[in-house]
Design a protein around this motif. Structure first.
Motif, short mmCIF file in Angstrom:
data_model
loop_
_atom_site.label_atom_id
_atom_site.label_comp_id
_atom_site.label_asym_id
_atom_site.label_seq_id
_atom_site.Cartn_x
_atom_site.Cartn_y
_atom_site.Cartn_z
N LEU A 67 8.43 38.60 52.75
CA LEU A 67 7.78 39.11 51.72
C LEU A 67 7.47 37.97 50.60
CD1 LEU A 67 9.12 42.66 51.22
CD2 LEU A 67 6.98 41.98 51.96
N ARG A 68 8.40 37.25 50.39
CA ARG A 68 8.31 35.84 49.31
C ARG A 68 7.16 35.05 49.83
NH1 ARG A 68 13.80 35.83 49.13
NH2 ARG A 68 14.20 34.13 50.45
N ALA B 69 4.55 35.89 51.64
CA ALA B 69 3.27 36.54 51.55
C ALA B 69 2.88 36.33 50.24
CB ALA B 69 3.64 37.93 52.09
N ARG B 70 4.06 36.76 49.24
CA ARG B 70 3.27 36.46 47.81
C ARG B 70 2.81 35.04 47.74
NH1 ARG B 70 6.45 39.96 43.44
NH2 ARG B 70 7.21 41.92 44.56
N ASP C 107 -0.55 34.68 49.72
CA ASP C 107 -1.45 35.49 49.12
C ASP C 107 -1.96 35.06 47.53
OD1 ASP C 107 -1.31 36.45 51.37
OD2 ASP C 107 -0.47 38.64 50.76
N THR D 269 8.85 46.42 50.30
CA THR D 269 7.46 46.28 50.84
C THR D 269 6.49 46.99 49.55
OG1 THR D 269 8.14 46.70 53.00
CG2 THR D 269 5.75 46.97 52.69
N TYR E 151 5.95 44.57 47.18
CA TYR E 151 4.87 43.75 47.41
C TYR E 151 3.52 44.36 47.39
CZ TYR E 151 1.36 41.61 50.38
OH TYR E 151 0.35 41.11 50.83
N TRP F 227 2.68 44.50 43.63
CA TRP F 227 2.24 43.10 43.12
C TRP F 227 0.81 42.72 43.61
CZ3 TRP F 227 0.78 39.03 46.32
CH2 TRP F 227 0.64 37.89 45.56
N LEU F 228 0.31 43.29 44.96
CA LEU F 228 -0.78 42.77 45.34
C LEU F 228 -2.00 43.47 44.66
CD1 LEU F 228 -2.61 41.27 47.45
CD2 LEU F 228 -2.03 43.25 49.14
#
Length: 325
Positions: free
Chosen positions: A152-153, A155-156, A159, A183, A186, A189-190
């Motif tokens: 997830l880190r 991905a952040r 992204d 999840t 994330y 955040w997205l």
């Protein structure tokens, strides 16, 4: 309204006549609707199959219309089951697509539009490259259970860089993502960075599709650590893009914090949704709730926005899926 659920106009007209005048027979309904008795009987067969009418216990051979709220609930449940089955079929189709390329053990050349990436390190390097070079959009299927903190880190980080350049990001995760803190963090955040996140009850195997030009799909959907295939070319990507868009249309938007359960609804909102699901107009529902039509319309517009629905029917369907009704 029932036409949107699969009924034809005549089917709905017959159902409404039976609701308004239960004593009418087939011949009388045919006269009222300016159609033939045979057409009415065909409509009754369809309504019976959908459990919108049932045979009378007191007068065998005579049909009675099911109360609208119960009938709509049954139709929504049927639609929901069909959507789940359709998503399952799409997932099976993509799995077959993957096996077509990955199951043979061959190593296609880059000229074929298929490149084989062995191991997670190779996959992550290619994903970083694709994210860095993305200019328009990134579309992702994120099936399976909770993701690790490291994933997830990453991905952040990836992204975030794409979002800063104005790249649109859309992600579809499993329904369980709403229950997993990491999840969900994330996803929040997205969406806070102008990305989009939706959930679906059934998902195809993992996929990342960048700018409609390149896609990463796992060599083995059951073990993504083995590596991935990097696909390019319209013939290979067109079905994957269509699959994503179909799944996206049927997925539930994440929405504001706290909207994933019925507890986020006020009593007024739940009552309004229930009346709308029963076939009431905004004005009729407003009278039932003793509020102004303007208030009912404003509340319904807010609910549709929260549900990501473009019609009252779609709002009712998504509300039922989320357990709001």
């Amino acid at each position: 309204m029932l036409v949107a659920l699969g009924l034809e106009t005549t089917d709905e007209a017959v159902y409404r006549e039976m609701l308004e005048s239960p004593a009418l027979g087939v011949e009388e309904i045919a006269v009222r609707l300016a159609t033939t008795p045979g057409r009415v009987r065909a409509c009754l067969d369809k309504l019976f199959e959908l459990r919108l009418v049932q045979e009378s216990f007191e007068a065998p051979g005579r049909f009675l219309a099911v109360e609208p709220a119960m009938g709509l609930q049954r139709l929504l449940a049927r639609q929901h089951a069909e959507l789940i089955e359709r998503q399952r079929q799409m997932a099976d189709s993509q799995a077959s697509f993957l096996r077509l390329f990955a199951g043979t053990g061959s190593r296609p050349s880059p000229g074929d539009g298929v490149e084989r990436l062995e191991g997670m390190d190779a996959v992550r390097r290619r994903l970083q490259e694709l994210t860095r070079d993305a200019v328009r959009e990134m579309l992702t299927f994120m099936p399976g259970g909770p993701r690790s903190a490291a994933v997830l880190r990453a991905a952040r980080h990836n992204d975030g860089q794409a979002l800063e350049r104005g790249v649109a990001i859309r992600v579809i995760g499993p329904e369980g993502a709403r229950e997993d803190t990491a999840t969900l963090g994330y996803a929040r955040w997205l969406t806070g960075q102008r990305g989009e996140f939706r959930t679906a009850a059934s998902l195809p195997p993992r996929m990342v599709l960048v700018d409609g030009a390149t896609a990463l799909i796992p060599l083995d959907p059951e073990d993504t650590r083995r590596g991935a295939l990097c696909l390019s070319g319209p013939a290979l990507l067109a079905p994957l893009l269509a699959l994503f868009e179909q799944t996206w249309e049927r997925a539930a938007p994440l929405g504001p914090p706290g909207d994933g359960t019925a507890h986020s609804l006020s009593d007024h909102e739940r009552a309004l949704l229930t009346y709308i699901a029963q076939g009431h107009t905004d004005e009729s529902a407003a009278r039932q709730l003793h509020v102004s039509p303007r208030t009912a319309r404003r509340t319904m517009a807010s609910l549709m926005d929260r549900l990501g629905a473009r019609s009252r029917f779609e709002a009712g369907l998504k509300a039922a899926r989320l357990g709001w009704l």
